[in-house]
Motif scaffolding. Structure first.
Motif, short mmCIF file in Angstrom:
data_model
loop_
_atom_site.label_atom_id
_atom_site.label_comp_id
_atom_site.label_asym_id
_atom_site.label_seq_id
_atom_site.Cartn_x
_atom_site.Cartn_y
_atom_site.Cartn_z
N LEU A 1 0.82 -1.21 0.00
CA LEU A 1 0.00 0.00 0.00
C LEU A 1 0.86 1.26 0.00
N ASN A 2 1.94 1.25 0.76
CA ASN A 2 2.83 2.41 0.82
C ASN A 2 3.49 2.70 -0.52
N SER A 3 3.64 1.67 -1.35
CA SER A 3 4.28 1.87 -2.66
C SER A 3 3.26 2.14 -3.77
N GLY A 4 2.01 2.44 -3.39
CA GLY A 4 0.99 2.81 -4.36
C GLY A 4 0.14 1.66 -4.85
N GLY A 5 0.31 0.48 -4.29
CA GLY A 5 -0.49 -0.67 -4.69
C GLY A 5 -1.86 -0.66 -4.02
N TYR A 6 -2.64 -1.68 -4.32
CA TYR A 6 -3.97 -1.82 -3.73
C TYR A 6 -4.29 -3.31 -3.60
N PHE A 7 -5.33 -3.61 -2.85
CA PHE A 7 -5.85 -4.97 -2.74
C PHE A 7 -7.35 -4.92 -2.98
N GLN A 8 -7.89 -6.02 -3.52
CA GLN A 8 -9.33 -6.08 -3.71
C GLN A 8 -9.81 -7.53 -3.69
N PHE A 9 -11.07 -7.67 -3.31
CA PHE A 9 -11.77 -8.94 -3.38
C PHE A 9 -13.06 -8.68 -4.14
N GLY A 10 -13.39 -9.52 -5.12
CA GLY A 10 -14.57 -9.26 -5.94
C GLY A 10 -15.48 -10.47 -6.07
N ILE A 11 -16.74 -10.17 -6.27
CA ILE A 11 -17.75 -11.18 -6.60
C ILE A 11 -17.99 -11.08 -8.09
N CYS A 12 -17.72 -12.16 -8.80
CA CYS A 12 -17.85 -12.14 -10.25
C CYS A 12 -19.29 -12.28 -10.69
N GLN A 13 -19.56 -11.67 -11.81
CA GLN A 13 -20.90 -11.63 -12.36
C GLN A 13 -21.32 -12.93 -13.01
N PRO A 14 -22.58 -13.30 -12.82
CA PRO A 14 -23.09 -14.49 -13.49
C PRO A 14 -23.07 -14.35 -15.01
N ASN A 15 -22.30 -15.18 -15.66
CA ASN A 15 -22.27 -15.31 -17.12
C ASN A 15 -21.87 -14.04 -17.87
N ILE A 16 -21.32 -13.05 -17.18
CA ILE A 16 -21.04 -11.78 -17.85
C ILE A 16 -19.57 -11.38 -17.74
N ASN A 17 -18.83 -11.98 -16.81
CA ASN A 17 -17.41 -11.69 -16.63
C ASN A 17 -17.12 -10.26 -16.19
N ILE A 18 -18.02 -9.67 -15.45
CA ILE A 18 -17.84 -8.33 -14.89
C ILE A 18 -18.23 -8.38 -13.42
N TYR A 19 -17.48 -7.68 -12.58
CA TYR A 19 -17.81 -7.66 -11.16
C TYR A 19 -19.21 -7.11 -10.93
N TYR A 20 -19.90 -7.69 -9.95
CA TYR A 20 -21.11 -7.08 -9.40
C TYR A 20 -20.70 -6.19 -8.24
N VAL A 21 -19.87 -6.71 -7.36
CA VAL A 21 -19.43 -5.93 -6.21
C VAL A 21 -18.00 -6.32 -5.87
N ARG A 22 -17.23 -5.33 -5.43
CA ARG A 22 -15.87 -5.59 -4.97
C ARG A 22 -15.52 -4.63 -3.85
N VAL A 23 -14.63 -5.07 -2.98
CA VAL A 23 -14.15 -4.24 -1.90
C VAL A 23 -12.65 -4.03 -2.12
N MET A 24 -12.19 -2.79 -1.91
CA MET A 24 -10.79 -2.44 -2.18
C MET A 24 -10.21 -1.62 -1.04
N ILE A 25 -8.88 -1.75 -0.86
CA ILE A 25 -8.16 -0.84 0.03
C ILE A 25 -6.94 -0.28 -0.69
N THR A 26 -6.68 0.99 -0.43
CA THR A 26 -5.46 1.64 -0.89
C THR A 26 -4.80 2.23 0.35
N SER A 27 -3.75 2.99 0.17
CA SER A 27 -3.04 3.54 1.33
C SER A 27 -3.87 4.55 2.11
N ASN A 28 -4.91 5.12 1.48
CA ASN A 28 -5.70 6.14 2.18
C ASN A 28 -7.21 6.01 2.00
#
Length: 198
Positions: free
Chosen positions: A144-171
């Motif tokens: 995070l201090n070097s500008g990265g991020y983390f995320q966890f996502g729920i993938c969309q049914p049959n569409i290959n796009i997230y429905y919802v995701r949670v993310m953290i960055t340094s701030n």
């Protein structure tokens, strides 16, 4: 076209699962006019807060002159930002909930809640490629201090796009909801229009 690519890069993920009938944020369907969605959010008790979006923000769909503030997931001081995928019809695209702080405990709590609500037993796939669950606190902080991020996502049914995701960055800590079917319909129609120009 630039706007479409930005939207797709924000929400794409590599997975499929069974169909979901609707995509909602706090019981409000993520569909239709962004101003109508905003009224429903206000009716739930969230307060309009004037905000300045940059030209770049507006280009990717943050067209309102306000966001909303209130409590989400039991956490106060949440900001809710709404964006549209089409400047022409102004239909809602994303609901971005954010807290202006790094909060790993909040991230982990939301991730756990999403895993339970959208379980793999019900056909959802969990995207953990950018998750930090198995990393040490030191490794998380260094990323995070070097500008990265983390995320966890729920993938969309049959569409290959997230429905919802949670993310953290340094701030910041975010939860982002999307209606992937609407995005696909919009991007498909833009491609068809583009081909007619060829």
């Amino acid at each position: 076209m630039k706007k479409i690519m930005i939207l797709l890069s924000l929400v794409m993920c590599c997975c499929t699962s069974r169909a979901q009938s609707s995509y909602e944020f706090m019981g409000i369907p993520i569909e239709g006019n962004i101003y109508e969605f905003a009224k429903k959010l206000e009716a739930k008790g969230f307060k309009k807060t004037p905000i300045y979006y940059t030209k770049g923000d507006r280009e990717v769909g943050y067209i309102l002159d306000y966001c909303f503030t209130g409590t989400f997931f039991g956490e106060p001081n949440a900001e809710i930002h709404l964006s549209t995928y089409s400047q022409e019809n102004k239909n809602i695209c994303n609901v971005n909930v954010l807290w202006k702080r790094l909060d790993y405990t909040l991230y982990a709590g939301i991730r756990q809640g999403l895993m339970e609500k959208y379980s793999t037993d019900n056909g959802y796939l969990h995207d953990t490629d950018r998750d930090c669950e198995l990393l040490s606190h030191k490794d998380i902080q260094n990323t995070l201090n070097s500008g990265g991020y983390f995320q966890f996502g729920i993938c969309q049914p049959n569409i290959n796009i997230y429905y919802v995701r949670v993310m953290i960055t340094s701030n910041k800590t975010h939860v982002i909801y999307t209606n992937p079917k609407s995005i696909l319909e919009y991007t498909t129609s833009k491609r068809v229009q583009g081909k007619s120009d060829l």
